[in-house]
Write a protein that holds these residues in place. Structure first.
Motif, PDB file in Angstrom:
ATOM      1  N   THR A  42     -24.705  -8.913  12.828  1.00 48.87           N
ATOM      2  CA  THR A  42     -24.570  -9.922  11.768  1.00 48.87           C
ATOM      3  C   THR A  42     -23.121 -10.243  11.464  1.00 48.87           C
ATOM      4  OG1 THR A  42     -26.616  -9.168  10.728  1.00 48.87           O
ATOM      5  CG2 THR A  42     -25.112 -10.407   9.341  1.00 48.87           C
ATOM      6  N   ILE A  43     -22.322  -9.192  11.352  1.00 48.04           N
ATOM      7  CA  ILE A  43     -21.014  -9.326  10.710  1.00 48.04           C
ATOM      8  C   ILE A  43     -20.078 -10.305  11.429  1.00 48.04           C
ATOM      9  CG2 ILE A  43     -19.976  -7.295  11.860  1.00 48.04           C
ATOM     10  CD1 ILE A  43     -18.718  -6.669   9.075  1.00 48.04           C
ATOM     11  N   PHE A  44     -20.011 -10.266  12.764  1.00 42.96           N
ATOM     12  CA  PHE A  44     -19.008 -11.081  13.454  1.00 42.96           C
ATOM     13  C   PHE A  44     -19.313 -12.572  13.356  1.00 42.96           C
ATOM     14  CE2 PHE A  44     -18.856  -6.907  15.536  1.00 42.96           C
ATOM     15  CZ  PHE A  44     -17.595  -6.559  15.100  1.00 42.96           C
ATOM     16  N   ILE A  45     -20.577 -12.905  13.462  1.00 45.74           N
ATOM     17  CA  ILE A  45     -20.931 -14.325  13.411  1.00 45.74           C
ATOM     18  C   ILE A  45     -20.731 -14.872  11.998  1.00 45.74           C
ATOM     19  CG2 ILE A  45     -23.430 -14.166  12.969  1.00 45.74           C
ATOM     20  CD1 ILE A  45     -23.597 -16.094  15.474  1.00 45.74           C
ATOM     21  N   VAL A  46     -20.970 -14.022  10.971  1.00 48.02           N
ATOM     22  CA  VAL A  46     -20.729 -14.455   9.592  1.00 48.02           C
ATOM     23  C   VAL A  46     -19.219 -14.606   9.357  1.00 48.02           C
ATOM     24  CG1 VAL A  46     -20.941 -13.800   7.162  1.00 48.02           C
ATOM     25  CG2 VAL A  46     -22.888 -13.523   8.681  1.00 48.02           C
ATOM     26  N   ILE A  47     -18.439 -13.652   9.846  1.00 48.60           N
ATOM     27  CA  ILE A  47     -16.972 -13.736   9.709  1.00 48.60           C
ATOM     28  C   ILE A  47     -16.458 -15.019  10.360  1.00 48.60           C
ATOM     29  CG2 ILE A  47     -14.776 -12.765  10.528  1.00 48.60           C
ATOM     30  CD1 ILE A  47     -15.978  -9.984  10.218  1.00 48.60           C
ATOM     31  N   LEU A  48     -16.891 -15.246  11.594  1.00 44.32           N
ATOM     32  CA  LEU A  48     -16.407 -16.391  12.363  1.00 44.32           C
ATOM     33  C   LEU A  48     -16.715 -17.715  11.667  1.00 44.32           C
ATOM     34  CD1 LEU A  48     -15.179 -15.493  15.048  1.00 44.32           C
ATOM     35  CD2 LEU A  48     -17.062 -16.650  16.185  1.00 44.32           C
ATOM     36  N   ASN A  49     -17.959 -17.841  11.195  1.00 52.25           N
ATOM     37  CA  ASN A  49     -18.350 -19.090  10.536  1.00 52.25           C
ATOM     38  C   ASN A  49     -17.646 -19.269   9.209  1.00 52.25           C
ATOM     39  OD1 ASN A  49     -20.701 -20.984  11.561  1.00 52.25           O
ATOM     40  ND2 ASN A  49     -20.930 -18.968  12.469  1.00 52.25           N
ATOM     41  N   THR A  50     -17.516 -18.187   8.444  1.00 54.73           N
ATOM     42  CA  THR A  50     -16.850 -18.283   7.146  1.00 54.73           C
ATOM     43  C   THR A  50     -15.394 -18.690   7.332  1.00 54.73           C
ATOM     44  OG1 THR A  50     -18.314 -16.546   6.358  1.00 54.73           O
ATOM     45  CG2 THR A  50     -16.404 -17.048   4.993  1.00 54.73           C
ATOM     46  N   ALA A  51     -14.709 -18.035   8.280  1.00 56.07           N
ATOM     47  CA  ALA A  51     -13.298 -18.353   8.518  1.00 56.07           C
ATOM     48  C   ALA A  51     -13.153 -19.796   8.991  1.00 56.07           C
ATOM     49  CB  ALA A  51     -12.705 -17.387   9.541  1.00 56.07           C
ATOM     50  N   ALA A  52     -14.068 -20.246   9.868  1.00 51.90           N
ATOM     51  CA  ALA A  52     -14.019 -21.633  10.345  1.00 51.90           C
ATOM     52  C   ALA A  52     -14.229 -22.591   9.174  1.00 51.90           C
ATOM     53  CB  ALA A  52     -15.077 -21.866  11.421  1.00 51.90           C
ATOM     54  N   GLY A  53     -15.122 -22.210   8.262  1.00 50.22           N
ATOM     55  CA  GLY A  53     -15.381 -23.045   7.091  1.00 50.22           C
ATOM     56  C   GLY A  53     -14.149 -23.191   6.221  1.00 50.22           C
ATOM     57  N   VAL A  54     -13.430 -22.100   6.024  1.00 57.96           N
ATOM     58  CA  VAL A  54     -12.212 -22.162   5.211  1.00 57.96           C
ATOM     59  C   VAL A  54     -11.183 -23.067   5.889  1.00 57.96           C
ATOM     60  CG1 VAL A  54     -10.310 -20.832   4.215  1.00 57.96           C
ATOM     61  CG2 VAL A  54     -12.613 -19.894   4.208  1.00 57.96           C
ATOM     62  N   SER A  55     -11.046 -22.925   7.223  1.00 52.93           N
ATOM     63  CA  SER A  55     -10.059 -23.749   7.930  1.00 52.93           C
ATOM     64  C   SER A  55     -10.431 -25.223   7.903  1.00 52.93           C
ATOM     65  CB  SER A  55      -9.936 -23.327   9.394  1.00 52.93           C
ATOM     66  OG  SER A  55      -9.971 -21.940   9.504  1.00 52.93           O
ATOM     67  N   ALA A  56     -11.728 -25.511   7.733  1.00 50.39           N
ATOM     68  CA  ALA A  56     -12.181 -26.903   7.807  1.00 50.39           C
ATOM     69  C   ALA A  56     -12.057 -27.639   6.469  1.00 50.39           C
ATOM     70  CB  ALA A  56     -13.632 -26.955   8.301  1.00 50.39           C
ATOM     71  N   LEU A  99      -6.738  -9.210  12.132  1.00 56.48           N
ATOM     72  CA  LEU A  99      -8.149  -8.890  12.372  1.00 56.48           C
ATOM     73  C   LEU A  99      -8.753  -9.576  13.591  1.00 56.48           C
ATOM     74  CD1 LEU A  99      -9.649  -8.733   8.767  1.00 56.48           C
ATOM     75  CD2 LEU A  99      -8.826  -6.878  10.209  1.00 56.48           C
ATOM     76  N   GLU A 100      -8.078 -10.615  14.097  1.00 53.98           N
ATOM     77  CA  GLU A 100      -8.642 -11.342  15.230  1.00 53.98           C
ATOM     78  C   GLU A 100      -8.890 -10.443  16.451  1.00 53.98           C
ATOM     79  OE1 GLU A 100      -6.660 -15.040  16.243  1.00 53.98           O
ATOM     80  OE2 GLU A 100      -8.237 -16.087  15.157  1.00 53.98           O
ATOM     81  N   PRO A 101      -7.973  -9.527  16.762  1.00 54.24           N
ATOM     82  CA  PRO A 101      -8.267  -8.629  17.887  1.00 54.24           C
ATOM     83  C   PRO A 101      -9.595  -7.882  17.706  1.00 54.24           C
ATOM     84  CG  PRO A 101      -5.987  -8.405  17.224  1.00 54.24           C
ATOM     85  CD  PRO A 101      -6.634  -9.297  16.219  1.00 54.24           C
ATOM     86  N   TYR A 102      -9.891  -7.456  16.481  1.00 53.50           N
ATOM     87  CA  TYR A 102     -11.163  -6.774  16.223  1.00 53.50           C
ATOM     88  C   TYR A 102     -12.343  -7.707  16.476  1.00 53.50           C
ATOM     89  CZ  TYR A 102      -8.540  -3.112  13.776  1.00 53.50           C
ATOM     90  OH  TYR A 102      -7.702  -2.101  13.458  1.00 53.50           O
ATOM     91  N   THR A 103     -12.304  -8.867  15.794  1.00 56.85           N
ATOM     92  CA  THR A 103     -13.460  -9.760  15.890  1.00 56.85           C
ATOM     93  C   THR A 103     -13.612 -10.320  17.301  1.00 56.85           C
ATOM     94  OG1 THR A 103     -12.127 -11.618  15.119  1.00 56.85           O
ATOM     95  CG2 THR A 103     -13.375 -10.411  13.464  1.00 56.85           C
ATOM     96  N   GLU A 104     -12.477 -10.721  17.902  1.00 54.55           N
ATOM     97  CA  GLU A 104     -12.571 -11.359  19.214  1.00 54.55           C
ATOM     98  C   GLU A 104     -12.898 -10.363  20.323  1.00 54.55           C
ATOM     99  OE1 GLU A 104     -12.353 -14.951  19.672  1.00 54.55           O
ATOM    100  OE2 GLU A 104     -12.847 -14.392  17.619  1.00 54.55           O
TER     101      GLU A 104
END
Lengths: 260, 279
Positions: free
Chosen positions: B157-171, B119-124
């Motif tokens: 909305t969607i990309f910034i929420v995805i990015l933060n959520t994924a970063a939160g899981v990695s953290a 999914l990174e190609p989509y979001t990025e």
């Protein structure tokens, strides 16, 4: 039959550049049920690697680790872990909720698990703090929550990875005393990792001294025939301290030389 | 002399659960929380008033007194509330839909590396195309109705929420997961009882940033294609040279954004304050 046996265990890490690093090699040791076993060694000797493998967080590259005669595969509630730092606590749960976490995962009824959690909170001296969140508690108190959380889950053994290393000297010696008392009442098998000779002699029934890394193993095991309260000023205590010190001195020197 | 406690410092304390209130009653407490804001707003409007009366002195820069009386008029005849409601409805619908889509996607991306790689190609790729640039295609695809605007708010909305959520899981500290494993938790239990609560502050931060983006996007979209909304009000003001109406719309946007953001911060600190990433 020992509760836990490491037989010729080897652990090799490979860096992203492909460089191999042997943490332990030909590592063998046996831990009897009900004993307090301290694994003592200079920094970088692979003590924590040994604990991680027994906990089931990492698999050995070669050799066998057996518990009750069966190979260790993955983490299990048989082996409760107390970590060095406080980052394993759940900041969104209160002290008592942290302690009953394992019971909740097993669907123990709320009243029952609360009662058991309170019992162990009392055992570690945290009565009255149960409704506080970890962030509201001191470093020593947080380590007590970790110990109570593991005890409440009633594992077959406790794995403790330098649990008091981050505490101040006074709190540390108090916690050592309390852990010794808890061990005398519960008689749970403990593997306690430390780099502190004083701590090992204070707590251990047997002390396994490790060689300097890399490719470390146990150099020798010292049996501490001290029962009940141990006083640091006692002659016998000092004898054991000297004996262990003699064993580890060269290893510490090697570890420092290799680090430079 | 009333306490001039720094509001930011207070909130940090609230997050760390170290509520230390000085002596004094509710009034003093209220003042220490809101006094700074009140003074700030009063000085803002005072400087604006003075600037428009004595410095610029032009019909193109009306003073706040004129803007507020015009605003009051537009509230009374219902025009302002109608536009406000239209914009808010679009923001809320898109924001809620975008968050509901973004949170599970972010959780999956943070938890499983194949999903992340896929999914990174989509979001990025997509997150660098501004939602404002997407207005053109949105109008072509969905017409000038509600669909286009809600699509744009979801998009922003969607990309910034995805990015933060994924970063939160990695953290999440690995020891939190390890502790749960050796306490006997299953993979599903670890997800719901450890990973999810540990990620809540990151999710809320992502949503808060997304709310700010939504304001930008909705105004831009309504400027171009809409029959109502605060953006339409701005456009009409320009078209008919109703400068005071433009200012009413601008002030409304500022106040609305401020209020919504405060609500978010308040909910982060009260509802989720305990979900602090540091134990």
């Amino acid at each position: 039959m020992p509760l836990v046996s490491f037989h010729n265990v080897e652990k090799t890490y490979r860096s992203l550049q492909g460089v191999e690093y042997g943490a332990v090699e030909h590592f063998s040791v046996e831990i009897e049920a009900g004993e307090f076993f301290c694994l003592l060694g200079p920094s970088g000797c692979g003590k924590t690697t040994v604990l991680k493998m027994l906990a089931g967080f990492e698999a050995p590259t070669a050799g066998h680790i057996l518990m009750d005669g069966r190979p260790v595969q993955g983490a299990s509630r048989d082996r409760g872990v107390v970590f060095q730092g406080d980052d394993s606590l759940y900041g969104w749960l209160t002290a008592v909720e942290n302690v009953e976490f394992g019971l909740r995962m097993r669907h123990v009824r709320k009243a029952d698990r609360r009662e058991r959690a309170m019992h162990y909170l009392e055992l570690v001296g945290l009565r009255g703090q149960e409704k506080k969140y970890p962030a509201e508690l001191s470093g020593g108190m947080k380590q007590r929550i970790q110990i109570a959380r593991v005890l409440a889950n009633e594992p077959k053994m406790l794995l403790m990875d330098e649990p008091f290393a981050a505490l101040d000297a006074q709190t540390r010696s108090l916690m050592q005393e309390e852990l010794a008392n808890i061990w005398h009442t519960t008689r749970t098998t403990v593997l306690f990792i430390t780099h502190d000779i004083d701590e090992a002699v204070t707590l251990g029934k047997r002390i396994g001294v490790m060689r300097a890394g890399p490719r470390s193993q146990v150099k020798g095991v010292v049996e501490v025939a001290l029962n009940g309260a141990r006083s640091r000023t006692d002659d016998v205590f000092l004898q054991y301290y000297k004996q262990v010190y003699e064993m580890i001195r060269d290893e510490v020197a090697k570890a420092i030389a290799r680090a430079d | 002399m009333p306490s001039k406690e720094n509001p930011t410092a207070r909130e940090t304390n609230a997050g760390g659960r170290l509520f230390i209130l000085g002596p004094g009653g509710a009034a003093r407490r209220l003042w220490s929380v809101y006094g700074g804001y009140a003074l700030g707003f009063v000085s803002l409007f005072l400087i604006w008033q003075l600037a428009s009366l004595y410095v610029v002195s032009s019909v193109l820069f009306p003073p706040p007194t004129v803007v507020f009386s015009k605003g009051l008029l537009l509230v009374r005849n219902g025009v302002l509330l109608e536009h406000l409601a239209a914009s808010m409805q679009r923001i809320l619908a898109g924001f809620i839909a975008g968050s509901l889509l973004g949170i599970p996607i972010g959780l999956a991306m943070g938890s499983f590396w194949p999903v992340r790689k896929l999914l990174e190609p989509y979001t990025e790729f997509l997150r660098f195309i501004p939602s404002v640039a997407m207005i053109t295609v949105a109008v072509i695809w969905f017409g000038i109705g509600e669909g286009a605007k809600i699509f744009l708010i979801i998009y922003t909305t969607i990309f910034i929420v995805i990015l933060n959520t994924a970063a939160g899981v990695s953290a999440i500290a690995p020891n939190k997961i390890r502790a749960a494993q050796s306490l006997g938790a299953t993979r599903a239990q670890i997800f719901f009882h450890v990973a999810l609560p540990a990620t809540v502050p990151y999710i809320l931060t992502g949503m808060r940033l997304a709310m700010g983006n939504s304001f930008t996007t909705i105004v831009a979209a309504e400027l171009i294609a809409a029959n109502d909304g605060l953006g339409k009000m701005l456009w009409d003001g320009r078209l008919f040279m109703l400068v005071d109406e433009i200012f009413v719309s601008l002030v409304t946007l500022g106040l609305l954004g401020f209020a919504v953001d405060r609500m978010f911060r308040w909910s982060i600190y009260t509802f989720a304050g305990k979900y602090s990433p540091a134990t």
